[in-house]
Design a protein around this motif. Structure first.
Motif, PDB file in Angstrom:
ATOM      1  N   THR A 191      -5.235  16.249   2.322  1.00  0.00           N
ATOM      2  CA  THR A 191      -6.557  16.475   2.908  1.00  0.00           C
ATOM      3  C   THR A 191      -6.930  15.215   3.679  1.00  0.00           C
ATOM      4  O   THR A 191      -6.582  14.112   3.271  1.00  0.00           O
ATOM      5  CB  THR A 191      -7.628  16.778   1.841  1.00  0.00           C
ATOM      6  OG1 THR A 191      -7.962  15.570   1.153  1.00  0.00           O
ATOM      7  CG2 THR A 191      -7.157  17.834   0.842  1.00  0.00           C
ATOM      8  N   GLU A 192      -7.600  15.366   4.793  1.00  0.00           N
ATOM      9  CA  GLU A 192      -7.946  14.218   5.645  1.00  0.00           C
ATOM     10  C   GLU A 192      -9.258  14.496   6.378  1.00  0.00           C
ATOM     11  O   GLU A 192      -9.719  15.645   6.433  1.00  0.00           O
ATOM     12  CB  GLU A 192      -6.843  13.982   6.706  1.00  0.00           C
ATOM     13  CG  GLU A 192      -6.033  12.714   6.533  1.00  0.00           C
ATOM     14  CD  GLU A 192      -6.821  11.410   6.635  1.00  0.00           C
ATOM     15  OE1 GLU A 192      -7.956  11.418   7.135  1.00  0.00           O
ATOM     16  OE2 GLU A 192      -6.309  10.360   6.203  1.00  0.00           O
ATOM     17  N   VAL A 193      -9.868  13.452   6.920  1.00  0.00           N
ATOM     18  CA  VAL A 193     -11.018  13.618   7.804  1.00  0.00           C
ATOM     19  C   VAL A 193     -10.676  13.131   9.218  1.00  0.00           C
ATOM     20  O   VAL A 193     -11.400  13.399  10.162  1.00  0.00           O
ATOM     21  CB  VAL A 193     -12.260  12.837   7.282  1.00  0.00           C
ATOM     22  CG1 VAL A 193     -12.803  13.456   6.005  1.00  0.00           C
ATOM     23  CG2 VAL A 193     -11.942  11.350   7.065  1.00  0.00           C
TER      24      VAL A 193
ATOM     25  N   ALA B  33      -5.484  13.171  -1.291  1.00  0.00           N
ATOM     26  CA  ALA B  33      -6.648  13.060  -0.394  1.00  0.00           C
ATOM     27  C   ALA B  33      -6.560  11.737   0.339  1.00  0.00           C
ATOM     28  O   ALA B  33      -6.574  10.680  -0.291  1.00  0.00           O
ATOM     29  CB  ALA B  33      -7.943  13.158  -1.196  1.00  0.00           C
ATOM     30  N   GLY B  34      -6.451  11.795   1.662  1.00  0.00           N
ATOM     31  CA  GLY B  34      -6.334  10.583   2.474  1.00  0.00           C
ATOM     32  C   GLY B  34      -4.880  10.344   2.828  1.00  0.00           C
ATOM     33  O   GLY B  34      -4.023  10.289   1.940  1.00  0.00           O
ATOM     34  N   TYR B  35      -4.595  10.218   4.134  1.00  0.00           N
ATOM     35  CA  TYR B  35      -3.215   9.978   4.565  1.00  0.00           C
ATOM     36  C   TYR B  35      -3.135   8.643   5.305  1.00  0.00           C
ATOM     37  O   TYR B  35      -2.629   8.532   6.406  1.00  0.00           O
ATOM     38  CB  TYR B  35      -2.728  11.147   5.436  1.00  0.00           C
ATOM     39  CG  TYR B  35      -1.224  11.266   5.503  1.00  0.00           C
ATOM     40  CD1 TYR B  35      -0.484  11.536   4.354  1.00  0.00           C
ATOM     41  CD2 TYR B  35      -0.542  11.102   6.707  1.00  0.00           C
ATOM     42  CE1 TYR B  35       0.892  11.634   4.406  1.00  0.00           C
ATOM     43  CE2 TYR B  35       0.845  11.203   6.771  1.00  0.00           C
ATOM     44  CZ  TYR B  35       1.548  11.474   5.616  1.00  0.00           C
ATOM     45  OH  TYR B  35       2.927  11.579   5.659  1.00  0.00           O
TER      46      TYR B  35
ATOM     47  N   LEU C 110      -2.887   1.260 -12.142  1.00  0.00           N
ATOM     48  CA  LEU C 110      -3.170   0.105 -13.000  1.00  0.00           C
ATOM     49  C   LEU C 110      -3.723   0.545 -14.345  1.00  0.00           C
ATOM     50  O   LEU C 110      -3.466  -0.070 -15.370  1.00  0.00           O
ATOM     51  CB  LEU C 110      -4.131  -0.848 -12.294  1.00  0.00           C
ATOM     52  CG  LEU C 110      -3.386  -1.661 -11.222  1.00  0.00           C
ATOM     53  CD1 LEU C 110      -4.240  -1.919 -10.016  1.00  0.00           C
ATOM     54  CD2 LEU C 110      -2.859  -2.952 -11.805  1.00  0.00           C
TER      55      LEU C 110
ATOM     56  N   THR D 279       2.127   1.380  -3.975  1.00  0.00           N
ATOM     57  CA  THR D 279       1.179   2.364  -4.504  1.00  0.00           C
ATOM     58  C   THR D 279       1.869   3.702  -4.705  1.00  0.00           C
ATOM     59  O   THR D 279       1.598   4.409  -5.678  1.00  0.00           O
ATOM     60  CB  THR D 279      -0.029   2.541  -3.560  1.00  0.00           C
ATOM     61  OG1 THR D 279      -0.503   1.248  -3.196  1.00  0.00           O
ATOM     62  CG2 THR D 279      -1.143   3.315  -4.211  1.00  0.00           C
TER      63      THR D 279
ATOM     64  N   THR E  81      -8.445   7.265  -0.560  1.00  0.00           N
ATOM     65  CA  THR E  81      -9.207   7.195   0.698  1.00  0.00           C
ATOM     66  C   THR E  81     -10.036   5.930   0.864  1.00  0.00           C
ATOM     67  O   THR E  81     -10.351   5.549   1.990  1.00  0.00           O
ATOM     68  CB  THR E  81     -10.197   8.378   0.789  1.00  0.00           C
ATOM     69  OG1 THR E  81     -11.228   8.196  -0.198  1.00  0.00           O
ATOM     70  CG2 THR E  81      -9.518   9.711   0.592  1.00  0.00           C
ATOM     71  N   GLY E  82     -10.528   5.334  -0.234  1.00  0.00           N
ATOM     72  CA  GLY E  82     -11.528   4.260  -0.125  1.00  0.00           C
ATOM     73  C   GLY E  82     -12.914   4.834   0.131  1.00  0.00           C
ATOM     74  O   GLY E  82     -13.859   4.082   0.374  1.00  0.00           O
TER      75      GLY E  82
ATOM     76  N   THR F 182      -6.339   6.655  -6.746  1.00  0.00           N
ATOM     77  CA  THR F 182      -5.651   5.375  -6.570  1.00  0.00           C
ATOM     78  C   THR F 182      -6.352   4.497  -5.546  1.00  0.00           C
ATOM     79  O   THR F 182      -5.877   3.413  -5.198  1.00  0.00           O
ATOM     80  CB  THR F 182      -4.141   5.579  -6.259  1.00  0.00           C
ATOM     81  OG1 THR F 182      -3.436   4.411  -6.614  1.00  0.00           O
ATOM     82  CG2 THR F 182      -3.894   5.949  -4.816  1.00  0.00           C
TER      83      THR F 182
ATOM     84  N   HIS G 262       1.692  -2.281  -9.172  1.00  0.00           N
ATOM     85  CA  HIS G 262       2.864  -2.288  -8.295  1.00  0.00           C
ATOM     86  C   HIS G 262       4.049  -3.013  -8.915  1.00  0.00           C
ATOM     87  O   HIS G 262       3.865  -4.002  -9.613  1.00  0.00           O
ATOM     88  CB  HIS G 262       2.541  -3.038  -7.009  1.00  0.00           C
ATOM     89  CG  HIS G 262       1.535  -2.358  -6.151  1.00  0.00           C
ATOM     90  ND1 HIS G 262       1.087  -1.086  -6.370  1.00  0.00           N
ATOM     91  CD2 HIS G 262       0.896  -2.787  -5.057  1.00  0.00           C
ATOM     92  CE1 HIS G 262       0.221  -0.767  -5.443  1.00  0.00           C
ATOM     93  NE2 HIS G 262       0.074  -1.776  -4.642  1.00  0.00           N
TER      94      HIS G 262
ATOM     95  N   THR H 183      -1.769   4.143   1.670  1.00  0.00           N
ATOM     96  CA  THR H 183      -1.510   4.515   0.276  1.00  0.00           C
ATOM     97  C   THR H 183      -1.205   6.008   0.158  1.00  0.00           C
ATOM     98  O   THR H 183      -0.282   6.404  -0.544  1.00  0.00           O
ATOM     99  CB  THR H 183      -2.708   4.161  -0.634  1.00  0.00           C
ATOM    100  OG1 THR H 183      -3.867   4.759  -0.104  1.00  0.00           O
ATOM    101  CG2 THR H 183      -2.938   2.678  -0.729  1.00  0.00           C
TER     102      THR H 183
ATOM    103  N   ARG I  56      -4.485  11.355  11.668  1.00  0.00           N
ATOM    104  CA  ARG I  56      -3.762  11.229  10.393  1.00  0.00           C
ATOM    105  C   ARG I  56      -3.385  12.616   9.838  1.00  0.00           C
ATOM    106  O   ARG I  56      -2.319  12.795   9.270  1.00  0.00           O
ATOM    107  CB  ARG I  56      -4.620  10.472   9.380  1.00  0.00           C
ATOM    108  CG  ARG I  56      -4.891   9.023   9.804  1.00  0.00           C
ATOM    109  CD  ARG I  56      -4.102   8.078   8.940  1.00  0.00           C
ATOM    110  NE  ARG I  56      -4.046   6.743   9.468  1.00  0.00           N
ATOM    111  CZ  ARG I  56      -4.606   5.670   8.914  1.00  0.00           C
ATOM    112  NH1 ARG I  56      -5.334   5.797   7.823  1.00  0.00           N
ATOM    113  NH2 ARG I  56      -4.434   4.481   9.437  1.00  0.00           N
TER     114      ARG I  56
ATOM    115  N   ASN J  88       0.828  -1.207   0.000  1.00  0.00           N
ATOM    116  CA  ASN J  88       0.000   0.000   0.000  1.00  0.00           C
ATOM    117  C   ASN J  88       0.863   1.258   0.000  1.00  0.00           C
ATOM    118  O   ASN J  88       0.530   2.243  -0.649  1.00  0.00           O
ATOM    119  CB  ASN J  88      -0.927   0.028   1.223  1.00  0.00           C
ATOM    120  CG  ASN J  88      -1.879  -1.168   1.256  1.00  0.00           C
ATOM    121  OD1 ASN J  88      -1.526  -2.235   0.778  1.00  0.00           O
ATOM    122  ND2 ASN J  88      -3.048  -1.002   1.815  1.00  0.00           N
TER     123      ASN J  88
END
Ligand SMILES: NC(=O)c1ccc[n+]([C@@H]2O[C@H](COP(=O)([O-])OP(=O)(O)OC[C@H]3O[C@@H](n4cnc5c(N)ncnc54)[C@H](O)[C@@H]3O)[C@@H](O)[C@H]2O)c1
Length: 423
Positions: A241-243, A218-220, A346, A194, A275-276, A298, A352, A223, A247, A190
């Motif tokens: 950026t995060e929520v 976006a998302g820490y 991908l 990634t 982020t998922g 990603t 990867h 990945t 993190r 990840n």
């Protein structure tokens, strides 16, 4: 081992020789999996077990499929994303390695799901997912087959989240090993896998210079950390950026700028969601983008960018480069979307590097062996990969890299296990 001819729906079997060459190249970077394959060949731990694997059909996955096949399994492979299939690899698996494959790069949604159905028609006893698609079909539409299944494995964060939700509702019908949770998976695949391949995908698709650009991640999580690290390594000014406040704080102390997505939208040049989660780059953020902004994702599903809103806001679209769509907005601003918002590493690169998938797929192979060996004791739950498997993979990987480490002396082991010695 199955002796019947492999079934398939692939683009063109004539592509097989090119696939074999690339699979062999990847194999050279996958010594841990190769060692497992040698043992599997001798010991046949998966003798006669029917496996439905729904994974990205890449050179690395080919080497996993070969390993399972060598262990005696009857394997069918379908794609876990319509854009990630490497058609030469799919052809090689059928022609050269005798493995059934249903996967064509760029297949439409109906074909994508009909390929998953074909894999489920194989009446698997073991499932191997990257995003919980096979398990989803089995639990929704093929409940009559649930009793035949010994267990399954899940490769990625998004799949594990879904399976934990299924477990929490009391609906999970068979045991799952969450391969993603192994340290030798997410810490490396990840993050470093990634990180490198995502930046590679963005660069291959656009050929933009990252140095000096504002690169928004976006998302820490695992990945996001990898993407931020590698983008910074290319000289980009990284904004996170995060929520999650923890993190976000970590990103800040790792030296990145942190701000809400709608503010980042106004200053960012290149964006990557990791982020998922869904609609992370929402309509409101899209409305604020600068002319020329490049958007990519990603995370597992193509839901992180609100693509429907982007289409609604656009007055025209065109292909700017292969895998890059240009959206012209009413005021003349242009926004670029890579790979339809699907996993950029991908869709626009090769996924990867094999050296990192070596560990992820060693976890898959050993988890498959574990499920078969322990089927009687396992309950319908989401399990983590047994620690001894995780540590053994790290040990083998270090050995393959010629790296030696220390081990605890008896005195040190005693000291670390005691609460009062040496105080
Ligand atoms: N591209 C690949 O090859 C690849 C490889 C591994 C994992 N993945 C996928 O990447 C995604 C992330 O995986 P991970 O292991 O980093 O997960 P993770 O749980 O470690 O990290 C996700 C982070 O996103 C944050 N987040 C959630 N919603 C957000 C929002 N609206 N705005 C900003 N941040 C938000 C969370 O707080 C969390 O810190 C998953 O979908 C996973 O399946 C992709």
């Amino acid at each position: 081992m199955s002796t019947t001819a492999p079934r398939h729906d692939v683009k063109d079997l004539a592509l097989a020789p090119a696939g074999v060459t690339r699979i062999t190249w990847a194999d050279g970077e996958m010594p841990v999996l190769a060692a497992i394959r040698e043992r599997f060949e001798r010991e046949q731990p998966l003798d006669g077990v029917r496996i439905a694997a729904c994974l990205h059909v890449t050179t690395e996955t080919a080497n996993l499929a070969r390993t399972l096949h060598a262990g005696g399994a009857d394997v069918v492979l379908c794609a876990s994303n319509p854009l990630s299939t490497q058609d030469d690899v799919a052809a090689a698996l059928v022609e050269e390695y005798g493995i059934s494959v249903y996967a064509i790069r760029g297949e439409d949604n109906d074909t994508y799901y009909s390929h998953i159905e074909a894999a489920v028609d194989h009446r698997p006893q073991l499932t191997m997912d990257d995003g919980a698609d096979v398990i989803g079909v089995l639990h929704k539409d093929r409940r009559d087959q649930l009793g035949e299944i010994l267990g399954g494995t899940e490769e990625t964060t998004t799949g594990v989240i879904r399976l934990r939700a299924l477990e929490a509702q009391g609906e999970l019908a068979f045991p799952i090993i969450a391969v993603n949770e192994a340290s030798t998976k997410h810490l490396f695949d990840n993050r470093y896998g990634t990180g490198q391949s995502t930046v590679d995908g963005i660069i291959r698709a656009t050929n933009v210079l990252l140095a000096g650009r504002r690169f928004v991640v976006a998302g820490y999580g695992w990945t996001g950390r990898g993407v931020a690290l590698r983008a910074r390594g290319m000289g980009a000014h990284v904004i996170v950026t995060e929520v999650d406040p923890v993190r976000a704080l970590e990103a800040l102390m790792d030296g990145y700028e942190v701000m809400p997505i709608e503010r980042a939208a106004e200053v960012g040049d290149v964006f990557c969601t990791a982020t998922g989660d869904k609609n992370v780059i929402s309509r409101a953020a899209i409305e604020r983008l600068k002319d020329g902004a490049i958007l990519s994702n990603t995370g597992h599903f193509n839901v992180e960018i609100e693509i429907d809103a982007l289409r609604e806001l656009a007055v025209s679209t065109r292909e700017a480069r292969p895998e890059v769509e240009e959206f012209e907005l009413a005021d003349g601003r242009r926004v670029y979307l890579i790979g339809e918002g699907r996993l950029v590493n991908l869709a626009a690169a090769e996924g990867h590097p094999a050296a990192v998938m070596d560990m992820s797929f060693a976890n898959q192979a050993l988890s498959a062996e574990y499920v078969v060996a322990h089927a009687e004791e396992l309950e319908p739950r989401v399990y983590v990969v047994p620690e001894e498997i995780d540590r053994e993979i790290a040990r083998l990987k270090l050995e393959s890299m010629g790296v030696e480490i220390d081990s605890l002396t008896e005195e040190q082991a005693r000291y670390l296990a005691s609460w009062d010695e040496g105080t």
